[in-house]
Design a protein around this motif. Structure first.
Motif, PDB file in Angstrom:
ATOM      1  N   TYR A  49       8.292  -0.723   3.876  1.00  9.92           N
ATOM      2  CA  TYR A  49       8.128  -1.842   2.988  1.00  9.92           C
ATOM      3  C   TYR A  49       6.706  -2.393   3.104  1.00  9.92           C
ATOM      4  O   TYR A  49       6.032  -2.636   2.115  1.00  9.92           O
ATOM      5  CB  TYR A  49       9.157  -2.922   3.368  1.00  9.92           C
ATOM      6  N   ILE A  50       6.248  -2.513   4.351  1.00  9.28           N
ATOM      7  CA  ILE A  50       4.904  -3.026   4.594  1.00  9.28           C
ATOM      8  C   ILE A  50       3.863  -2.105   3.970  1.00  9.28           C
ATOM      9  O   ILE A  50       2.946  -2.553   3.265  1.00  9.28           O
ATOM     10  CB  ILE A  50       4.658  -3.156   6.107  1.00  9.28           C
ATOM     11  N   LEU A  51       4.010  -0.795   4.213  1.00 15.49           N
ATOM     12  CA  LEU A  51       3.044   0.162   3.661  1.00 15.49           C
ATOM     13  C   LEU A  51       2.993   0.060   2.146  1.00 15.49           C
ATOM     14  O   LEU A  51       1.920   0.059   1.536  1.00 15.49           O
ATOM     15  CB  LEU A  51       3.431   1.597   4.060  1.00 15.49           C
ATOM     16  N   GLN A  52       4.187  -0.053   1.576  1.00 11.76           N
ATOM     17  CA  GLN A  52       4.272  -0.182   0.123  1.00 11.76           C
ATOM     18  C   GLN A  52       3.509  -1.421  -0.346  1.00 11.76           C
ATOM     19  O   GLN A  52       2.749  -1.375  -1.304  1.00 11.76           O
ATOM     20  CB  GLN A  52       5.754  -0.299  -0.276  1.00 11.76           C
ATOM     21  N   GLN A  53       3.710  -2.512   0.397  1.00 11.15           N
ATOM     22  CA  GLN A  53       3.045  -3.752   0.011  1.00 11.15           C
ATOM     23  C   GLN A  53       1.535  -3.674   0.212  1.00 11.15           C
ATOM     24  O   GLN A  53       0.765  -4.243  -0.558  1.00 11.15           O
ATOM     25  CB  GLN A  53       3.625  -4.948   0.786  1.00 11.15           C
ATOM     26  N   ILE A  54       1.122  -2.950   1.253  1.00 11.19           N
ATOM     27  CA  ILE A  54      -0.318  -2.799   1.480  1.00 11.19           C
ATOM     28  C   ILE A  54      -0.953  -2.093   0.289  1.00 11.19           C
ATOM     29  O   ILE A  54      -2.011  -2.481  -0.206  1.00 11.19           O
ATOM     30  CB  ILE A  54      -0.589  -2.014   2.786  1.00 11.19           C
ATOM     31  N   LEU A  55      -0.262  -1.073  -0.189  1.00 10.57           N
ATOM     32  CA  LEU A  55      -0.755  -0.331  -1.348  1.00 10.57           C
ATOM     33  C   LEU A  55      -0.869  -1.250  -2.566  1.00 10.57           C
ATOM     34  O   LEU A  55      -1.880  -1.252  -3.270  1.00 10.57           O
ATOM     35  CB  LEU A  55       0.216   0.814  -1.638  1.00 10.57           C
ATOM     36  N   ASN A  56       0.160  -2.056  -2.769  1.00 10.13           N
ATOM     37  CA  ASN A  56       0.118  -3.008  -3.887  1.00 10.13           C
ATOM     38  C   ASN A  56      -1.011  -4.014  -3.721  1.00 10.13           C
ATOM     39  O   ASN A  56      -1.687  -4.367  -4.689  1.00 10.13           O
ATOM     40  CB  ASN A  56       1.445  -3.769  -4.005  1.00 10.13           C
ATOM     41  N   ALA A  57      -1.197  -4.453  -2.474  1.00 12.14           N
ATOM     42  CA  ALA A  57      -2.252  -5.431  -2.211  1.00 12.14           C
ATOM     43  C   ALA A  57      -3.619  -4.823  -2.496  1.00 12.14           C
ATOM     44  O   ALA A  57      -4.499  -5.472  -3.055  1.00 12.14           O
ATOM     45  CB  ALA A  57      -2.177  -5.907  -0.766  1.00 12.14           C
ATOM     46  N   LEU A  58      -3.789  -3.561  -2.123  1.00 11.08           N
ATOM     47  CA  LEU A  58      -5.070  -2.896  -2.378  1.00 11.08           C
ATOM     48  C   LEU A  58      -5.332  -2.797  -3.871  1.00 11.08           C
ATOM     49  O   LEU A  58      -6.449  -2.983  -4.340  1.00 11.08           O
ATOM     50  CB  LEU A  58      -5.074  -1.490  -1.761  1.00 11.08           C
ATOM     51  N   GLN A  59      -4.277  -2.490  -4.619  1.00 16.03           N
ATOM     52  CA  GLN A  59      -4.435  -2.352  -6.067  1.00 16.03           C
ATOM     53  C   GLN A  59      -4.848  -3.683  -6.699  1.00 16.03           C
ATOM     54  O   GLN A  59      -5.848  -3.770  -7.406  1.00 16.03           O
ATOM     55  CB  GLN A  59      -3.120  -1.873  -6.686  1.00 16.03           C
ATOM     56  N   LEU A  60      -4.110  -4.724  -6.373  1.00 14.16           N
ATOM     57  CA  LEU A  60      -4.421  -6.034  -6.946  1.00 14.16           C
ATOM     58  C   LEU A  60      -5.773  -6.533  -6.438  1.00 14.16           C
ATOM     59  O   LEU A  60      -6.600  -7.036  -7.202  1.00 14.16           O
ATOM     60  CB  LEU A  60      -3.312  -7.031  -6.572  1.00 14.16           C
TER      61      LEU A  60
END
Ligand SMILES: Nc1ncnc2c1ncn2[C@@H]1O[C@H](COP(=O)(O)OP(=O)(O)OP(=O)(O)O)[C@@H](O)[C@H]1O
Ligand SMILES: [Mg+2]
Lengths: 291, 239
Positions: free
Chosen positions: A3-14
């Protein structure tokens, strides 16, 4: 963990989108000590340029990106020449009001031409990969990779080229630069071109990631990018990048742990607290200009 | 002096800031190879004259260089024509390294080999700068900054240097050093218009000088003549 990794990816995108827009605010501020409040709307225009090019010219991704950046850059230079340059010697507030006016003009002009939200057609075959249980989409990779590449190119231009040297010199003391034989107006135009071009690229990527676009989409995103620039230390190019990623991360984290309506409230509060401790931003210098 | 020899000529120059008149109908000229000193007290209008020549403030009257009218010429192009200025307060870019400060002044130049030669010359003239190449301009001492400012003007490969109070804020030893270097640069072929409050030193090295009071030229002559003039002695040479 996943979940964290997924969110990190989203954070990088935004974050990379915020960072790209924040660069435009910070570059213009660095060179003219002026906040270009129309910048968020130039980001919006970027999304619409991308829409027009994708729908009517049906070009592939890369030419669409180039044309979008070029178009927004030209618009940025035009705005500087027509609206801001005549006010360079005027009180600061005149330039701010003019910038707000230009922003409103862009919003309403777009609204007149496109009263309903538009959908940007997918320009890329959307592949997704599963790594473990983390989903990665090709779009996400491209947005992050492209933003980071654009930022590296910009950093190179500012730190290593003659034009970048002139930009930094202007940000230190604009009055001395002409004595070096440097055409200051050309450098200012170039700065606007690069800053708004990056904003245009961000508009396109935002439009691809969140495909419904409307004339007011630049307002909130623009404010957030502006705050990113302030958090990083306005006028500082690397600061703007850092600020963008910080804001993107904070937003994603808040949305991950709180109801999503809390997102902007918590994010802005955290940033305000940061500014209490570092009022000039992370990389900002306390007393700008001169010795 | 025949008209042909005039490299820089200023005629009937007027400068105003809002409704403050800083320069009133000033005319003078500089021939190739000369050191000409412009002497005057605070607020006499010396810097305003140099800023007009460099094209960074509006003025009325006419200024020509090598027979070309400068009023219609953009400031950056005036540098390319051959006029470099060391501004008052040195104007070092504190966020650029010493090397970058020097490089910036070569903006209009294409002659790579000559640029490399000029870097060598500047570093020979000012060994301190060579030691500090990669330091930020803002980290230099006042004297070092002054050297950098002069070095920068040399890097622009101008024929004419406008120096605005190069001795300001320097210790007596450094003042002598900077005047020695100005004379040396002049011997090497540069024409120099030197603005100073230090009348003694500047009239010593100048062939000619003008005395400016509240925006008007009140006296002119050779350096020797001016140093012997009772009015100059009293007002600028400490009696
Ligand atoms: N930017 C400005 N705005 C308003 N007035 C100015 C400005 N610059 C100079 N002045 C005024 O013009 C007059 C001449 O100034 P200038 O700087 O040319 O004098 P100066 O001879 O170089 O003096 P100093 O020896 O102190 O450097 C002064 O009265 C000064 O107050
Ligand atoms: Mg002065």
């Amino acid at each position: 963990m996943t979940y964290i990794l997924q969110q990190i990816l989203n954070a990088l995108q935004l974050g990379s989108i915020y960072a790209l827009i924040a660069l435009g605010y910070t570059m213009v501020y660095g060179i003219l000590t002026m906040i270009n409040f129309a910048h968020g709307d130039l980001f919006m225009v970027g999304a619409f340029f991308c829409f027009l090019i994708a729908v009517y010219l049906q070009l592939p991704f890369l030419p669409t990106l180039m044309l979008t950046m070029f178009g927004v850059a030209c618009l940025g230079v035009l705005i500087e020449r027509m609206a801001y340059k005549p006010l360079r010697a005027a009180p600061r507030v005149s330039a701010i009001i003019t910038a707000l006016g230009v922003g409103l003009f862009l919003e309403n002009f777009t609204l007149a031409l496109s009263p309903y939200p538009k959908n940007i057609p997918p320009l890329l075959a959307d592949k997704t990969w599963m790594i473990g249980s983390v989903t990665i989409s090709s779009l996400q990779i491209i947005i992050i990779a492209l933003s980071v590449s654009l930022m590296l190119i910009l950093d190179f231009i500012v730190q290593r080229t003659k034009a970048g040297m002139a930009m930094r010199a202007i940000s230190w003391d604009k009055t001395i630069v002409p004595l070096m034989g440097v055409p200051v107006n050309k450098i200012i135009s170039l700065t606007f071109a690069i800053g708004t071009g990056l904003g245009g690229a961000a508009g396109m990527m935002y439009g691809l990631a969140y495909p419904v676009i409307d004339p007011y989409m630049g307002i909130m995103v623009g404010w957030k990018a502006f705050i990113s620039a302030v958090v990083g230390g306005i006028g500082n190019v690397r600061g703007a990048m850092i600020g963008g990623f910080i804001l993107g991360t904070v937003e994603i984290l808040v949305a991950a742990f709180f109801p999503s309506t809390y997102r902007d409230f918590v994010a802005f509060t955290l940033l305000l607290i940061l500014l209490i401790f570092r009022p000039y931003g992370i990389l900002g210098r306390p007393s700008p200009q001169k010795v | 002096m025949s008209a042909k020899e005039k490299l820089l000529s200023v005629s009937n120059l007027n400068v105003a800031y809002g409704n403050i008149n800083a320069v009133h109908g000033v005319s003078f000229d500089v021939a190739a190879g000369e050191i000409v000193a412009l002497i005057g007290a605070n607020g006499a209008g010396k810097s305003s004259i140099l800023r007009s020549i460099s094209g960074i403030i509006p003025y009325s009257g006419s200024i020509s260089y090598k027979g070309k009218d400068l009023k219609q010429t953009a400031a950056d192009f005036i540098v390319a024509l051959g006029i470099a200025q060391v501004p008052e307060g040195r104007g070092i870019f504190g966020n650029l390294t010493v090397m970058e400060n020097l490089k910036l002044a070569t903006w209009h130049r294409q002659d790579k080999e000559n640029i490399a030669r000029d870097f060598d010359r500047v570093f020979t003239l000012f060994p301190r700068l060579a030691e500090r190449k990669h330091q930020l301009g803002g980290m230099l001492s006042g004297g070092e900054q002054q050297m950098l400012a002069v070095g920068r003007a040399l890097m622009s490969d101008a024929d004419t240097l406008l120096l605005d109070e190069p001795s300001m804020g320097l210790s007596p030893v450094l003042v002598r050093e900077i005047f020695r270097i100005i004379a040396e640069i002049n011997k090497a072929g540069k024409t120099i218009l030197l603005v100073e409050q230090n009348a003694n030193m500047s009239l010593h090295i100048a062939q000619r000088g003008y005395v400016l009071e509240t925006g008007r030229i009140v006296l002119s002559g050779t350096g020797q003549e001016l140093m012997g003039n009772p009015r100059v002695k009293e007002a600028y040479l400490g009696g």
